[in-house]
Design an enzyme around this catalytic site. Structure first.
Site, PDB file in Angstrom:
ATOM      1  N   GLU A   1      64.688  27.175  22.173  1.00  0.00           N
ATOM      2  CA  GLU A   1      64.635  25.702  22.165  1.00  0.00           C
ATOM      3  C   GLU A   1      64.465  25.187  23.593  1.00  0.00           C
ATOM      4  OE1 GLU A   1      67.119  24.468  18.303  1.00  0.00           O
ATOM      5  OE2 GLU A   1      68.430  24.993  19.971  1.00  0.00           O
TER       6      GLU A   1
ATOM      7  N   CYS B   1      72.592  18.886  14.076  1.00  0.00           N
ATOM      8  CA  CYS B   1      72.885  18.162  15.315  1.00  0.00           C
ATOM      9  C   CYS B   1      72.114  16.842  15.393  1.00  0.00           C
ATOM     10  CB  CYS B   1      72.552  19.030  16.526  1.00  0.00           C
ATOM     11  SG  CYS B   1      70.886  19.730  16.500  1.00  0.00           S
TER      12      CYS B   1
HETATM   13 ZN   LIG Z   1      69.350  18.324  17.377  1.00  0.00          ZN
END
Ligand SMILES: [Zn+2]
Length: 621
Positions: free
Chosen positions: A305, A396
């Site tokens: 990420e 998230c």
């Molecule tokens: Zn996120």
């Protein structure tokens, strides 16, 4: 607690800076995209989030930790943070517009958290239920401080938004434990996921307790010194490869780096540390010039990420996590308040209207985790690269989106000793320092913004208006910070009209971005456009824009999207190229392009009709 902290009912209340923020209730947003996002967040997003707090295990996990529930722990080790972000969203929404059930949810949840919290202040349902013998021993991936940070931010929001101090009591017990262990007792560990730093500084601003700021400073100075144990992902992943003051480029996991930067600016501002502020600005300049998508998105790699290398900005493989857009807005807002420079507000605008807004469906109940700039027909990675989804195992993003939308009013305008500065143009009312300013506009569909003074404290003051870098200078010449100031003895009823240039623009990439060479994108005002298959006559992937393409703005009301402005662009259609051996050769493929029109839609409104092909960057003929 200072007077000033009391007055700012918003996420950020720095004690110094060039600009002072306003509370979420100082700005009433009445319409436009921001107004629509706030309405659907309230009507659809937050109710969905509250339902998911039960279904995803976030609340049941805490019941287990309190010794009250049945079953076993569900989800990730950072599952508690979903609930904290959801609490923060509810708090800001309540501060903006009190609602049924918000107070009860906040108060019941705070009571549950208090029952789940250990007597020493520790609180993390995963470690309490699943790995009690591992508490504080695997900080490289445990997210224990990360979760504490989100708890603190929720508690600050609840206190500032009028939802009481119960959550603050829980958060402070946990924060005091962090101070004891990691500051007073001298444990030099840091969390693999930065986040608690910015939260601790805000807790210091809210309470005046200096040890929270000192701990935040220590955590920042400890990063990059090899204190994070090896996880197999390398020290870069968690920004532990170089001391913060020495790093000159954003690297590793994008969300971690960007949350860290928010904390770096917070600590720099509160401690007057100019060199610390300067290192963050240096990374900002490098990041903006070399690692930022046209939408304001960050993160070029699915692997880790992570940010990519400089100019590594692939449209199809772009990661651009929704949380990275939010973290970038947090960082840029801190830099804007600290320096007063409009380039940070420009990037906030670009990110808000594009990378951030695209994360949520028009009906507010489906979300993107990953926000690429191209979707091919194959969609084999449809888990994250396909359509928006209602929720995620790792959730998230959705509650993070909700907390930002609920607090959008905080990011619109600021004050200084000279008057009022407007950074984002939204219809509504701004109140600050005895000034009441009405804003009428159809932005971003139209570039005219009309300001009317409804109330003034008397005497001269300056109305400062951001002139976006994309707008050709009109009658108003911006200063070096990017703002045009109108200083007057303003009287009630006085008006001023700002006209921004909304001519559609053909935008070309920097020549070093290999993945975009030979392509162009379209922008109008703050909006980045994309092409979706559904609007084209023929295959989208056979279209090419003509280099001198005429671009025409056309207003529409589209099913699934609602109001929009489309751009019709002169293009050519290339004949289909059937597979014939390798897709390479010594001569360019023969083609007889036929003139046609390509139709572009604002990027943030994509994927609201079908699951077809999309592209932001389109080849030039
Ligand atoms: Zn996120």
């Amino acid at each position: 607690m200072s007077d000033r902290t009391d007055r700012v009912r918003g996420p950020l209340a720095p004690s110094t800076g060039v600009q002072r923020p306003l509370g979420i209730d100082d700005v009433e947003i009445e319409g436009g995209p921001f107004g629509r996002w706030q309405r659907i967040n309230r009507e659809a997003g937050i109710p969905l989030g509250l339902e998911q707090m039960e279904r995803s295990g976030a609340v049941p996990n805490l019941r287990l930790a309190a010794g009250e529930g049945e079953g076993s722990f569900q989800g990730f080790r950072f599952q508690d943070s979903d609930l904290y972000k959801q609490l923060e969203a509810v708090a800001w929404e309540h501060g903006r517009l009190p609602g049924d059930g918000y107070r009860a949810f906040a108060s019941e949840t705070a009571a549950l958290l208090a029952r789940a919290q250990r007597p020493d202040g520790y609180l993390n349902s995963h470690y309490q239920m699943v790995k009690p013998d591992k508490i504080w021993t695997e900080l490289e991936y445990s997210h224990e401080m990360y979760c504490a940070g989100h708890l603190i931010q929720a508690a600050v929001a609840a206190a500032r938004a009028g939802l009481g101090e119960e959550l603050m009591a829980v958060a402070r017990r946990f924060a005091d434990l962090l101070v004891q262990r990691f500051l007073v007792d001298g444990d030099d560990a840091i969390d693999g996921h930065a986040e608690v730093e910015t939260a601790l500084v805000e807790l210091y601003r809210h309470t005046g307790q200096g040890s929270y700021l000192e701990l935040a400073r220590k955590l920042i100075d400890n990063r990059g010194r090899g204190l994070i144990a090896e996880t197999g992902l390398g020290p870069l992943y968690a920004q532990d490869h170089l001391p913060v003051r020495e790093a000159d480029t954003a690297a590793g996991h994008a969300v971690r780096q960007l949350y860290l930067e928010a904390g770096v600016v917070d600590v720099a501002v509160e401690t007057g540390d100019e060199t610390l502020l300067a290192c963050s600005v240096r990374r900002w300049e490098d990041l903006v010039a070399t690692k930022t998508a046209i939408t304001g998105g960050h993160g070029s790699r699915h692997d880790g990420e992570a940010f990519g290398e400089r100019y590594e900005l692939p449209p199809d493989r772009a990661y651009n996590e929704s949380c990275a857009a939010i973290a970038s807005i947090h960082w840029n807002w801190r830099l804007l308040l600290a320096t007063g420079h409009g380039r940070y507000a420009d990037l906030i605008e670009r990110t808000l209207y594009n990378a951030f807004a695209a994360s949520t469906s028009a009906d507010g109940v489906r979300f993107f985790y990953v926000n690429p700039l191209q979707r091919r027909a194959d969609l084999f990675e449809d888990a994250y690269l396909g359509r928006r989804r209602e929720w995620f195992a790792c959730a998230c993003c959705p509650p993070n989106i909700m907390r930002l939308v609920a607090s959008l009013g905080h990011y619109v305008a600021t004050t200084d000793d000279d008057g009022l500065s407007v950074h984002q143009y939204v219809p509504g009312t701004i109140r600050a320092g005895g000034i009441t300013l009405a804003v009428e506009t159809d932005y971003p569909w139209d570039g005219r913004v009309r300001f009317t003074v409804r109330d003034t404290p008397g005497g001269e003051w300056t109305l400062k208006l951001r002139v976006p870098a994309w707008s050709a200078p009109g009658e108003l010449i911006p200063d070096a910070d990017g703002y045009a100031g109108i200083r007057r003895d303003w009287r009630t009823g006085d008006t001023f009209t700002l006209d921004l240039d909304m001519t559609p623009r053909l935008v070309l990439p920097h020549r070093k971005i290999d993945a975009l060479r030979g392509c162009a994108a379209i922008e109008r005002g703050p909006l980045v456009y994309c092409f979706e298959q559904i609007d084209q006559d023929g295959e989208l992937d056979d279209l090419a824009l003509t280099p001198d393409a005429q671009l025409r703005a056309v207003e529409r009301d589209l099913p699934g999207i609602g109001r929009t402005v489309l751009i019709e662009a002169d293009a050519v259609r290339l004949p289909p190229a059937p597979p014939d051996g390798l897709p390479y050769g010594t001569a360019p493929p023969e083609s007889l392009p036929a003139p046609t029109t390509a139709v572009a839609v604002p990027y943030y409104q994509w994927d609201n009709r079908d699951g077809g092909v999309m592209r932001v960057w389109t080849p030039l003929a």
